[in-house]
Design a protein around this motif. Sequence first.
Motif, PDB file in Angstrom:
ATOM      1  N   SER A 144       0.838  -1.191   0.000  1.00  0.00           N
ATOM      2  CA  SER A 144       0.000   0.000   0.000  1.00  0.00           C
ATOM      3  C   SER A 144       0.879   1.250   0.000  1.00  0.00           C
ATOM      4  O   SER A 144       1.851   1.348   0.748  1.00  0.00           O
ATOM      5  CB  SER A 144      -0.908   0.010   1.224  1.00  0.00           C
ATOM      6  OG  SER A 144      -1.599   1.244   1.293  1.00  0.00           O
ATOM      7  N   THR A 145       0.504   2.203  -0.830  1.00  0.00           N
ATOM      8  CA  THR A 145       1.259   3.462  -0.903  1.00  0.00           C
ATOM      9  C   THR A 145       0.757   4.497   0.102  1.00  0.00           C
ATOM     10  O   THR A 145       1.335   5.573   0.211  1.00  0.00           O
ATOM     11  CB  THR A 145       1.165   4.053  -2.324  1.00  0.00           C
ATOM     12  OG1 THR A 145      -0.216   4.311  -2.623  1.00  0.00           O
ATOM     13  CG2 THR A 145       1.762   3.123  -3.356  1.00  0.00           C
ATOM     14  N   ILE A 146      -0.297   4.185   0.829  1.00  0.00           N
ATOM     15  CA  ILE A 146      -0.874   5.133   1.786  1.00  0.00           C
ATOM     16  C   ILE A 146       0.056   5.305   2.975  1.00  0.00           C
ATOM     17  O   ILE A 146       0.437   4.338   3.630  1.00  0.00           O
ATOM     18  CB  ILE A 146      -2.259   4.656   2.267  1.00  0.00           C
ATOM     19  CG1 ILE A 146      -3.238   4.614   1.096  1.00  0.00           C
ATOM     20  CG2 ILE A 146      -2.797   5.556   3.370  1.00  0.00           C
ATOM     21  CD1 ILE A 146      -4.569   3.966   1.435  1.00  0.00           C
ATOM     22  N   VAL A 147       0.433   6.545   3.265  1.00  0.00           N
ATOM     23  CA  VAL A 147       1.284   6.844   4.414  1.00  0.00           C
ATOM     24  C   VAL A 147       0.513   6.542   5.690  1.00  0.00           C
ATOM     25  O   VAL A 147      -0.582   7.064   5.902  1.00  0.00           O
ATOM     26  CB  VAL A 147       1.749   8.319   4.393  1.00  0.00           C
ATOM     27  CG1 VAL A 147       2.451   8.686   5.695  1.00  0.00           C
ATOM     28  CG2 VAL A 147       2.660   8.574   3.209  1.00  0.00           C
ATOM     29  N   ILE A 148       1.102   5.678   6.529  1.00  0.00           N
ATOM     30  CA  ILE A 148       0.479   5.331   7.809  1.00  0.00           C
ATOM     31  C   ILE A 148       1.371   5.707   8.992  1.00  0.00           C
ATOM     32  O   ILE A 148       1.140   5.284  10.112  1.00  0.00           O
ATOM     33  CB  ILE A 148       0.102   3.830   7.871  1.00  0.00           C
ATOM     34  CG1 ILE A 148       1.335   2.951   7.683  1.00  0.00           C
ATOM     35  CG2 ILE A 148      -0.988   3.508   6.877  1.00  0.00           C
ATOM     36  CD1 ILE A 148       1.104   1.488   7.994  1.00  0.00           C
TER      37      ILE A 148
END
Length: 149
Positions: free
Chosen positions: A76-80
């Motif tokens: 996933s490329t979503i910054v968490i």
Amino acid sequence: MITIKSNIKVVTGRIKQQIEQLKNKEYLLRPVAIEVIPLMTERIHQKGEASDNSQIGTYSSGYLKLRQKKYKRDSSTIVIASLTRKLEQDWAVIATTNGYGIGFLNPLSLQKARWVEGIKDKKIFNLSKSEQEYAVERINELISDALSS
């Protein structure tokens, strides 16, 4: 002669106890802070959302490859805001002069949080509107419970 019997001392005693309970930071503020931590953890470290519920951002392809290879993270490329999981594991309820707040036990974690906010130019580690609403609703429930006892 008329004799009047009253339980006013019992009633006023109970009211005083209720007021003391409501003034107790341990009763109202600490449990609410404890309950909000998982909500913030889910928003930030699972959904990748800032305090305004927008996406924090996306990872570059190079950084994403590092995350996958070295830290066994998903694609996933979503910054968490999580690489080693230390940041989300360092949340804590912290006593303040006014009651309790949510913060980090380790100063390095606070620096990381502020760094991410600076890089992404977003407030991330503040309460979201829904988290604030939850806190207010929960405090109201605790107040009702104290007054009905």
